[in-house]
Design an enzyme around this catalytic site. Sequence first.
Site, PDB file in Angstrom:
ATOM      1  N   THR A 207      58.995  61.236  39.511  1.00 32.35           N
ATOM      2  CA  THR A 207      60.258  61.291  40.267  1.00 32.35           C
ATOM      3  C   THR A 207      60.055  61.093  41.760  1.00 32.35           C
ATOM      4  O   THR A 207      59.076  61.563  42.338  1.00 32.35           O
ATOM      5  CB  THR A 207      60.996  62.625  40.031  1.00 32.35           C
ATOM      6  OG1 THR A 207      61.360  62.703  38.670  1.00 32.35           O
ATOM      7  CG2 THR A 207      62.232  62.782  40.883  1.00 32.35           C
ATOM      8  N   ARG A 235      67.289  61.828  25.956  1.00 25.46           N
ATOM      9  CA  ARG A 235      67.175  62.985  26.869  1.00 25.46           C
ATOM     10  C   ARG A 235      67.455  62.593  28.330  1.00 25.46           C
ATOM     11  O   ARG A 235      66.949  61.600  28.831  1.00 25.46           O
ATOM     12  CB  ARG A 235      65.772  63.574  26.737  1.00 25.46           C
ATOM     13  CG  ARG A 235      65.512  64.779  27.651  1.00 25.46           C
ATOM     14  CD  ARG A 235      64.771  64.390  28.902  1.00 25.46           C
ATOM     15  NE  ARG A 235      64.438  65.549  29.729  1.00 25.46           N
ATOM     16  CZ  ARG A 235      64.008  65.462  30.984  1.00 25.46           C
ATOM     17  NH1 ARG A 235      63.854  64.283  31.547  1.00 25.46           N
ATOM     18  NH2 ARG A 235      63.726  66.534  31.669  1.00 25.46           N
ATOM     19  N   GLY A 237      67.358  64.252  32.285  1.00 26.86           N
ATOM     20  CA  GLY A 237      66.859  65.403  33.043  1.00 26.86           C
ATOM     21  C   GLY A 237      67.818  65.824  34.143  1.00 26.86           C
ATOM     22  O   GLY A 237      69.016  65.522  34.105  1.00 26.86           O
ATOM     23  N   ASP A 238      67.262  66.495  35.127  1.00 28.37           N
ATOM     24  CA  ASP A 238      68.083  67.031  36.225  1.00 28.37           C
ATOM     25  C   ASP A 238      68.374  65.987  37.310  1.00 28.37           C
ATOM     26  O   ASP A 238      69.322  66.142  38.079  1.00 28.37           O
ATOM     27  CB  ASP A 238      67.358  68.202  36.891  1.00 28.37           C
ATOM     28  CG  ASP A 238      66.009  67.762  37.465  1.00 28.37           C
ATOM     29  OD1 ASP A 238      65.235  67.108  36.730  1.00 28.37           O
ATOM     30  OD2 ASP A 238      65.732  68.046  38.643  1.00 28.37           O
ATOM     31  N   THR A 258      62.182  67.795  42.093  1.00 21.81           N
ATOM     32  CA  THR A 258      61.302  67.192  41.096  1.00 21.81           C
ATOM     33  C   THR A 258      60.660  68.301  40.293  1.00 21.81           C
ATOM     34  O   THR A 258      60.225  69.308  40.858  1.00 21.81           O
ATOM     35  CB  THR A 258      60.218  66.305  41.736  1.00 21.81           C
ATOM     36  OG1 THR A 258      59.288  65.917  40.705  1.00 21.81           O
ATOM     37  CG2 THR A 258      59.462  67.004  42.852  1.00 21.81           C
TER      38      THR A 258
HETATM   39  N1  ASP Z   1      62.874  66.140  37.032  1.00 17.42           N
HETATM   40  C1  ASP Z   1      62.523  64.997  36.250  1.00 17.42           C
HETATM   41  C2  ASP Z   1      63.090  65.136  34.871  1.00 17.42           C
HETATM   42  O1  ASP Z   1      63.054  66.218  34.323  1.00 17.42           O
HETATM   43  C3  ASP Z   1      61.063  64.772  36.144  1.00 17.42           C
HETATM   44  C4  ASP Z   1      60.305  64.927  37.407  1.00 17.42           C
HETATM   45  O2  ASP Z   1      60.793  65.368  38.421  1.00 17.42           O
HETATM   46  O3  ASP Z   1      59.137  64.583  37.401  1.00 17.42           O
HETATM   47  O4  ASP Z   1      63.520  64.155  34.325  1.00 17.42           O
END
Ligand code: ASP
Length: 342
Positions: A207, A235, A237-238, A258
């Site tokens: 990220t 899926r 993510g955030d 991240t």
């Molecule tokens: N936050 C990101 C996710 O869960 C992954 C990351 O930050 O590396 O998709």
Amino acid sequence: MKKTILSVLTLLALSQASFAADEKPFAIAIHGGAGTISKANLTESQIQQYKDKLTEAVNAGHRILAKGGDSTRAVQAAINVLEDSPLFNAGKGAVYTYDGGHELDASFMDGRTMNAGAVAGVRHIKNPIDLAIDVMKHSPHVMLSGSGAEEFALSRGYQLVAQEYFDTDHRYRQLVKAKQKLMDAQVATKDYQASIYRLDLEYKFGTVGAVALDKQGNLAAGTSTGGMTVKRFGRIGDSPVIGAGTYAENGVCAVSATGHGEYFIRYHVAGDICARVKYQQKSIIQAADEVINQRLITAGGTGGVIAIDQRGNIATPFNTEGMYRASRSNNDVATVMIWREQ
Ligand code: ASP
């Protein structure tokens, strides 16, 4: 004659002093992901490559801010540099899904208007942060997903790229290893959900993100990612979730996160940090530290954030071994770091 020269010099000094006092604060911070970044696994030249790219990205944003440009453009420019680099898990170099493809998420928030845009699960967008900003500017919506988001991109004149554009050998090797680990864990736990949590952090993270304060006092934040290696079932993510991976509000703060996205969504990480600044008058350093190093750790969530407040103060806490990051304020030089000490 001497007197005249002296008074001209004094006038010059005075005008410079008042220029410095009038100079509005501006600053930018960026990250390239947090996780198990083991010093032992990186050669000196790899470390230098990461640092060079982080410097290039932070300077791209800083250059815009120094000229009086807006925080939106600065955040976008910095993120574009990182998206185009195969070193980071966003754009080129994004991690692989379980099925061997790439699905990208991004979001952006403008603290001046409280407007936001996001895209989730896009497969053919070279720079997802650009599309997130266009969703904000040119659609009545906040989040578009999958093929619908790409249809919107086409309507805005984007060229779609083939999935192969995002391929890199090192991410593919990570997928193969992660799948093996997942299978072993699945055999042990007989449960997909439990087994995914057993994967080493190095397979989960990446990220990129940026936060900026411009000379007009406007805050902005953006985040772009390939998500988690071996992710499945669409899926998300955030990173594309406003309040979780990205948040900006003028007068308060801007945050890009991240880490293990499921925790960042449930703990509303970016929003929680800004709420502590807004309602509890906490400093950005304290607010970000409380959420990352207390609340998240208690919950079992790993990762970090970059955060900036209205005066340009910057916080970069993380609860993992390292976090690729850089920042630059006003006319200072860039600070670039990977681990706690350097
Ligand atoms: N936050 C990101 C996710 O869960 C992954 C990351 O930050 O590396 O998709």
